[in-house]
Design an enzyme around this catalytic site. Structure first.
Site, PDB file in Angstrom:
ATOM      1  N   CYS A   2      16.669   3.554  19.127  1.00 49.00           N
ATOM      2  CA  CYS A   2      16.373   4.485  18.053  1.00 49.00           C
ATOM      3  C   CYS A   2      17.636   5.219  17.622  1.00 49.00           C
ATOM      4  O   CYS A   2      18.737   4.902  18.064  1.00 49.00           O
ATOM      5  CB  CYS A   2      15.330   5.509  18.521  1.00 49.00           C
ATOM      6  SG  CYS A   2      13.838   4.758  19.198  1.00 49.00           S
ATOM      7  N   ASN A  75      17.088   7.510  22.792  1.00 48.61           N
ATOM      8  CA  ASN A  75      17.579   6.257  22.208  1.00 48.61           C
ATOM      9  C   ASN A  75      17.933   5.327  23.354  1.00 48.61           C
ATOM     10  O   ASN A  75      18.822   5.640  24.150  1.00 48.61           O
ATOM     11  CB  ASN A  75      18.808   6.534  21.331  1.00 48.61           C
ATOM     12  CG  ASN A  75      19.530   5.260  20.924  1.00 48.61           C
ATOM     13  OD1 ASN A  75      18.924   4.204  20.779  1.00 48.61           O
ATOM     14  ND2 ASN A  75      20.841   5.356  20.747  1.00 48.61           N
TER      15      ASN A  75
END
Length: 621
Positions: A2, A75
């Site tokens: 992400c 992430n």
């Protein structure tokens, strides 16, 4: 996988602007096209762009604990999340999702910041602890996932890419003192960026941000080695290496979406595909980039591997007509000068893969973990070569250099490389290391118009080796490549260019268990005689087509020297001699003439200057 971004005002009475938080997050939409989420409470704001790989239905972020005293944006992937989940359940924790993100929250609740040492994965996450009024930001051990941060306007700003910080309207002051370092290395190493007020969080480090301070701490590093007591039992090494690599691939194939593999035709990626094919119940999808220039092309080798393991194979051939678009892509994705031209084929193979899958495994890290570069052969050779009489050592390079003046093109390039190799073998390790860079310091210095205040490469390396005082040059090179070259060049390249196409990449060779083990293996086990990657050849390599084992090492590079010698590039090359980007035009002309006449292979160095010039022009705008 992400994109994350956030804001923390040191003044607790100052509220975060929702619109501003959305802006610094949404510039990362390419990293997470599947969704977005935002958390704003008083002086803290967290933003997230999601690329859904695991727990598609309940893995949205920011994610919270039950009373919302903890919020996290993440992430990356925690590959051992299933095992940690079971361990934490036994310890009394309850789970409400199937995601690895919730595992981070529960692990933090139980172990605090020590939770980082429990994770096997790649990550950059920011965890807000409301009770402590503290922001905990962590980056994975090896540096697969990026994190940038800055302090401006009495505010701490962070993001997966520099563009998030720039979107906050932070000052954009170029750090021109790093120009020589860039022209030598081809990239900007952590903790630096090409902006004075923006830093990279180093691999294996974390930040604790509170109203009163920003503290950076290290939680992991490469283990210290006893050079006189390295592991030398080949049977033990081969067995443990193969077991670790198999397990690394197994846990990295955990996914709720279609996945595949990059297949270059080299030993590393071919080995990954071989082991994936054993585990997967369906044909592995493989993706290859080729070139019409045969000396750079490995597509035929990749095809042989695909045929052997019955993969669903896709190819794409890169041509010089894509040059201008490639430059624009590099400038946008990296936000600072990045001179490794292999970012272009990496971006193209990511593009074709993203049309079929959302995640791939890659062979990156194999050369660093297995000491597989030609430079390791050079270090072994130098130790032996320096035992020869000085007269012989000086006469051989001189003779070859004289012979090289008779030729041009590929023959001359090869002779020049041999001359450089032999000449470098006479140098000290420090001198040899600098000679392996894209340019020598004197050339870089001569190129810079105002070279007074520069971070010298010699000073940079001297500071680095104070942290890792090993004696043998083979192991010195190993530390440099694992700690600097790998995270700041190769992993940076793969992250930016894969995420440009919303594609997740996973790197089995960089499982920290594998890295820690191989660091302790004796150089003569890693490299039997002058054979590269002996451990891999003696294990997984036995399953590969013989042509893969016999092929010379090419590297993932572009035919830039041939492109730049073509008539289509005449105007582009001349443009390097004009404009105000801090580079001496007369020195550039000399370099361009050498390249045009086939005296030196300066393709990648010219590419680096292109990137620097275009970046500076964008700054001036």
């Amino acid at each position: 996988m992400c994109g994350i971004a956030g804001v923390f005002h040191f003044d607790s009475d100052r509220k975060v602007d929702n619109i501003l938080l959305k802006r610094i997050t949404d510039v990362l939409s390419h990293r997470g096209p599947d969704g977005s989420g935002y958390y704003c409470e008083n002086n803290i704001g967290l933003g997230h762009r999601r690329l859904s790989i695991i727990d598609l239905s309940t893995g949205d972020q920011p994610m919270f604990n039950e009373d919302k005293s903890i919020a996290i944006i993440f992430n990356g992937e925690i590959y051992n999340y299933l095992e940690l989940r079971e361990e934490l359940k036994i310890l009394g924790h309850k789970f409400f999702t199937q995601s690895d993100t919730e595992v981070i929250i529960r692990a933090y609740q139980h172990w605090g910041t020590d939770c980082q040492n429990k994770f096997n994965g790649m990550w950059a996450f920011a965890l807000w602890d409301k009770r402590k009024n503290q922001l905990f930001i962590s980056r994975d051990r090896i540096g697969e996932k990026p994190l940038f941060y800055s302090t401006h306007d009495n505010t701490f700003i962070f993001g997966s890419e520099i563009k998030s910080i720039l979107a906050y309207d932070s000052p954009q002051i170029p750090n021109l003192e790093l120009t020589e370092l860039y022209l030598t290395l081809g990239y900007i190493p952590a903790p630096y960026t090409f902006y004075k007020n923006i830093s990279k969080l180093q691999a294996g480090h974390y930040l604790l941000v509170s109203p009163n301070s920003v503290q950076e701490k290290k939680y992991w590093d490469l283990p210290e080695i006893d050079e006189d007591n390295m592991i030398q039992d080949k049977k033990i090494v081969n067995e443990k290496f193969e077991n670790l690599l198999n397990d690394s691939i197994r846990i990295r194939m955990r996914s709720d979406v279609p996945y595949g593999a990059f297949l270059s035709g080299g030993l590393d990626s071919s080995s990954i595909v071989a082991l994936m094919s054993k585990i997967s119940s369906t044909p592995v999808q493989t993706f290859t980039i080729g070139f019409k220039e045969k000396i750079f092309d490995e597509s035929k080798l990749a095809r042989k591997v695909a045929e052997k393991f019955k993969t669903e194979h896709f190819e794409y051939f890169l041509e010089q007509g894509e040059f201008d678009e490639s430059v624009k892509k590099i400038l946008f994705q990296f936000d600072e000068p990045f001179g490794d031209s292999s970012a272009v084929p990496t971006g193209n193979v990511s593009k074709i893969a993203s049309q079929k899958v959302k995640m791939v495994l890659t062979g990156d890290g194999g050369d660093e973990v297995l000491s597989g570069y030609n430079s390791y052969q050079a270090e072994k050779f130098a130790t032996q070569y320096q035992k020869l009489p000085p007269l012989i050592r000086s006469s051989i390079p001189a003779t070859l250099k004289f012979a090289g003046n008779i030729f041009s093109g590929n023959i001359r390039y090869k002779l020049n490389r041999i001359v450089k190799f032999l000449s470098n073998s006479n140098y000290s390790y420090d001198e040899r290391l600098v000679s392996k860079m894209w340019s020598n310091p004197k050339l870089a210095e001569s190129l810079i118009i105002d070279s007074g205040k520069q971070l010298r490469i010699e000073d940079f390396f001297s500071s680095f080796y104070k942290k890792y005082p090993v004696k043998n040059s083979f192991y010195k090179l190993m530390y440099y490549q694992l700690k600097i070259l790998l995270p700041d060049d190769f992993l940076t390249k793969v992250d930016r260019m894969s995420m440009a196409h919303s594609l997740e990449t996973r790197v089995p060779f960089l499982d920290y268990r594998l890295v820690e083990f191989m660091v302790h293996v004796h150089m003569n086990v890693k490299m039997e005689g002058y054979e590269r990657k002996s451990v891999l050849r003696n294990t997984v390599g036995r399953q590969l087509p013989p042509s893969i084992l016999k092929a010379p090492k090419r590297g993932f590079s572009m035919p830039l020297r041939d492109w730049f010698r073509g008539s289509d590039f005449k105007d582009k090359l001349e443009s390097l001699c004009s404009g105000n980007y801090g580079i001496n035009p007369s020195v550039v002309k000399i370099l361009l003439n050498k390249g045009a006449q086939g005296k030196e292979d300066l393709g990648n160095f010219i590419w680096m200057m292109f990137i620097l010039k275009k970046w500076k022009e964008n700054q001036n705008k």
